[in-house]
Design an enzyme around this catalytic site. Structure first.
Site, PDB file in Angstrom:
ATOM      1  N   GLU A   1      -9.137   1.488  -2.416  1.00  0.00           N
ATOM      2  CA  GLU A   1      -9.238   1.519  -0.956  1.00  0.00           C
ATOM      3  C   GLU A   1     -10.607   2.020  -0.522  1.00  0.00           C
ATOM      4  O   GLU A   1     -10.838   3.203  -0.344  1.00  0.00           O
ATOM      5  CB  GLU A   1      -8.128   2.409  -0.379  1.00  0.00           C
ATOM      6  CG  GLU A   1      -8.001   2.300   1.121  1.00  0.00           C
ATOM      7  CD  GLU A   1      -6.829   3.081   1.674  1.00  0.00           C
ATOM      8  OE1 GLU A   1      -6.438   2.826   2.818  1.00  0.00           O
ATOM      9  OE2 GLU A   1      -6.295   3.955   0.946  1.00  0.00           O
TER      10      GLU A   1
ATOM     11  N   HIS B   1     -13.086   1.983   3.910  1.00  0.00           N
ATOM     12  CA  HIS B   1     -12.014   2.845   4.401  1.00  0.00           C
ATOM     13  C   HIS B   1     -12.390   3.205   5.831  1.00  0.00           C
ATOM     14  O   HIS B   1     -12.746   2.317   6.614  1.00  0.00           O
ATOM     15  CB  HIS B   1     -11.803   4.064   3.493  1.00  0.00           C
ATOM     16  CG  HIS B   1     -10.570   4.839   3.826  1.00  0.00           C
ATOM     17  ND1 HIS B   1     -10.608   6.146   4.272  1.00  0.00           N
ATOM     18  CD2 HIS B   1      -9.264   4.485   3.844  1.00  0.00           C
ATOM     19  CE1 HIS B   1      -9.377   6.559   4.528  1.00  0.00           C
ATOM     20  NE2 HIS B   1      -8.537   5.573   4.272  1.00  0.00           N
TER      21      HIS B   1
ATOM     22  N   ASP C   1       0.243   5.488  -1.078  1.00  0.00           N
ATOM     23  CA  ASP C   1      -0.760   6.482  -1.472  1.00  0.00           C
ATOM     24  C   ASP C   1      -0.203   7.602  -2.343  1.00  0.00           C
ATOM     25  O   ASP C   1      -0.774   8.701  -2.381  1.00  0.00           O
ATOM     26  CB  ASP C   1      -1.398   7.092  -0.227  1.00  0.00           C
ATOM     27  CG  ASP C   1      -2.526   6.239   0.318  1.00  0.00           C
ATOM     28  OD1 ASP C   1      -3.498   6.024  -0.414  1.00  0.00           O
ATOM     29  OD2 ASP C   1      -2.431   5.796   1.474  1.00  0.00           O
TER      30      ASP C   1
ATOM     31  N   ASP D   1       2.275   2.085   3.779  1.00  0.00           N
ATOM     32  CA  ASP D   1       1.340   3.216   3.761  1.00  0.00           C
ATOM     33  C   ASP D   1       2.052   4.549   3.574  1.00  0.00           C
ATOM     34  O   ASP D   1       1.609   5.590   4.072  1.00  0.00           O
ATOM     35  CB  ASP D   1       0.478   3.256   5.021  1.00  0.00           C
ATOM     36  CG  ASP D   1      -0.834   4.030   4.816  1.00  0.00           C
ATOM     37  OD1 ASP D   1      -1.140   4.390   3.665  1.00  0.00           O
ATOM     38  OD2 ASP D   1      -1.535   4.279   5.802  1.00  0.00           O
TER      39      ASP D   1
ATOM     40  N   HIS E   1       0.831  -1.207   0.000  1.00  0.00           N
ATOM     41  CA  HIS E   1       0.000   0.000   0.000  1.00  0.00           C
ATOM     42  C   HIS E   1       0.862   1.253   0.000  1.00  0.00           C
ATOM     43  O   HIS E   1       1.623   1.495   0.931  1.00  0.00           O
ATOM     44  CB  HIS E   1      -0.903   0.017   1.239  1.00  0.00           C
ATOM     45  CG  HIS E   1      -2.019   0.996   1.151  1.00  0.00           C
ATOM     46  ND1 HIS E   1      -3.231   0.700   0.568  1.00  0.00           N
ATOM     47  CD2 HIS E   1      -2.108   2.284   1.559  1.00  0.00           C
ATOM     48  CE1 HIS E   1      -4.017   1.753   0.635  1.00  0.00           C
ATOM     49  NE2 HIS E   1      -3.359   2.738   1.223  1.00  0.00           N
TER      50      HIS E   1
ATOM     51  N   HIS F   1      -2.297  -3.200   4.718  1.00  0.00           N
ATOM     52  CA  HIS F   1      -1.512  -2.336   5.602  1.00  0.00           C
ATOM     53  C   HIS F   1      -2.137  -2.318   6.993  1.00  0.00           C
ATOM     54  O   HIS F   1      -2.862  -1.407   7.356  1.00  0.00           O
ATOM     55  CB  HIS F   1      -1.338  -0.927   5.026  1.00  0.00           C
ATOM     56  CG  HIS F   1      -2.597  -0.170   4.707  1.00  0.00           C
ATOM     57  ND1 HIS F   1      -3.627  -0.690   3.954  1.00  0.00           N
ATOM     58  CD2 HIS F   1      -3.000   1.094   5.042  1.00  0.00           C
ATOM     59  CE1 HIS F   1      -4.590   0.205   3.830  1.00  0.00           C
ATOM     60  NE2 HIS F   1      -4.233   1.299   4.501  1.00  0.00           N
TER      61      HIS F   1
ATOM     62  N   HIS G   1      -8.599  -1.828   7.384  1.00  0.00           N
ATOM     63  CA  HIS G   1      -9.625  -0.810   7.620  1.00  0.00           C
ATOM     64  C   HIS G   1     -10.970  -1.373   8.056  1.00  0.00           C
ATOM     65  O   HIS G   1     -11.820  -0.597   8.512  1.00  0.00           O
ATOM     66  CB  HIS G   1      -9.853   0.088   6.391  1.00  0.00           C
ATOM     67  CG  HIS G   1      -8.862   1.187   6.239  1.00  0.00           C
ATOM     68  ND1 HIS G   1      -8.839   2.296   7.057  1.00  0.00           N
ATOM     69  CD2 HIS G   1      -7.834   1.357   5.362  1.00  0.00           C
ATOM     70  CE1 HIS G   1      -7.861   3.099   6.694  1.00  0.00           C
ATOM     71  NE2 HIS G   1      -7.222   2.547   5.682  1.00  0.00           N
TER      72      HIS G   1
END
Length: 392
Positions: A123, A150, A22, A320, A20, A212, A191
């Site tokens: 996500e 999420h 972003d 992350d 993961h 993650h 999540h």
């Protein structure tokens, strides 16, 4: 040879598959996808956690780029498509360093070529807008996992950080998981609430992932994985990819971050904002209230525990990066993975163990999902079920 040298040598053969990152959202929020303004072929320290020189230094061989969009956006599906387009542009701009990957075989081919296999994960179930056809469309565009929620619930699944509503997965939520199995998309349980984790494991015929997440027994945070769920991974074949986010690995950091998030909201900003103004506000807050520091050892403590509970065949890494304002000391950006491996070598992890952690487990789980999809597609076609029909 130092431990760090040993770690770097191992990564040349078995590079990191990171679950993961972003970067696409950071490019959206910082420069609205202006790739010249954030040219990742050059060092972007101070702006981003991620660029190609530091990915090379970190020994990264495959990256799941998160095509995340915020759950409060009214146009989540087109925004997700923009994120997918961002990843495609990155690959097109850097063809000698990045290779689009859709299968386990593609990942191995990229490794053989010395390129970074670039995969995508969406996500949050809000990105499919309660539509199995949209789910299939994302798969056709290259998305290889969907995180079921999420930070907020969706109508068919409970999030770890929202008030329980569905009690886990609804009937439609279970149908989403079955359709993901049928098409070969990995079910990502980062999540989600623990009830959702358990319902998904009860439903899925393919290995799941946590792209993650860390261990709840080590840091009691709802974003982490309870031991009873970790214990189920060997039977499922799935992989839990430890994350580096300080508030998920260190309790004192979690308490500090809750206060920092409230400070962001007081300034009219979203806690996940990593833009220049947001980071200035964070720095000002940190000057007034020093931040507890997670370290490489903190993350290694989670991996030690997760190995004890789930076994080394079911672990991976999902840092992350560029999705968090703060990182552990020593894992400041994507160049830090060798330091984590060096710490694990010091703790007695074998090179065979580390090869599973960095590369082999993540490649295996995608290949297993592909195998399940081939078998399932021979038995049934696409589901056209609706949330209205299944959940009322």
């Amino acid at each position: 040879m130092t431990r760090l040298d040993e770690a770097r040598e191992l990564l040349r053969e078995f590079p990191v598959v990171d679950g993961h990152n972003d970067l696409p959202w950071a490019l959206r929020s910082q420069v609205r996808y202006d790739h010249d303004a954030r040219d990742i072929s050059r060092d972007q320290s101070g702006r981003l956690h991620t660029d190609l020189p530091r990915l090379d230094a970190g020994g990264v061989g495959a990256q799941y780029w998160s095509v995340y969009v915020r759950s409060d956006l009214p146009d989540a599906v087109p925004a997700t498509l923009e994120q997918i387009d961002c990843v495609r542009q990155l690959i097109e701009r850097h063809p000698t360093r990045l290779r689009a990957a859709f299968t386990a075989a593609d990942m191995e081919a990229a490794r053989a070529e010395g390129r970074i296999a670039s995969l995508m994960g969406a996500e949050g179930g809000h990105s499919i807008a309660d539509s199995l056809a949209t789910l299939r469309g994302l798969y056709l565009l290259g998305v290889r996992y969907l995180t079921l929620t999420h930070n907020d619930n969706v109508g068919w699944a409970d999030s770890a950080t929202d008030e329980p509503r569905a009690g886990g997965l609804t009937a439609f939520g279970r149908e989403v998981v079955r359709e993901m199995n049928r098409i070969g998309m990995l079910v990502d349980l980062s999540h989600v609430a623990a009830t959702t984790m358990r319902d998904a494991l009860d439903t899925s015929t393919a290995p799941v992932i946590f792209s993650h997440s860390s261990a709840r027994a080590v840091c009691d945070h709802p974003r982490n994985i309870p031991d009873d769920v970790l214990e189920r991974l060997p039977a499922n074949g799935g992989v839990a990819m430890v994350t580096f986010v300080p508030k998920f690995v260190l309790r004192a950091a979690a308490d500090w971050t809750a206060a920092a998030d409230e400070n962001m909201r007081a300034h009219g900003l979203h806690p996940l904002d990593t833009g220049a103004e947001a980071m200035r506000i964070h720095r000002d807050f940190e000057e007034r209230r020093p931040r507890p520091l997670a370290t490489v050892a903190t993350v290694a403590d989670h991996l030690d525990h997760m190995r004890e509970v789930a076994g080394v065949d079911h672990l991976g890494i999902g840092g992350d990066y560029d999705g968090t304002a703060f990182t552990p000391d020593g894992l400041d950006d994507v160049s830090g993975y060798p330091r984590l491996l060096a710490e694990l070598l010091d703790r007695g992890w074998s090179k065979a163990d580390l090869a599973k952690l960095t590369w082999r487990n993540a490649v295996r789980v995608l290949g297993a999902a592909e195998d399940v999809a081939r078998r399932t597609q021979a038995l049934r076609g696409p589901s056209n079920a609706t949330r209205e029909a299944l959940d009322g």
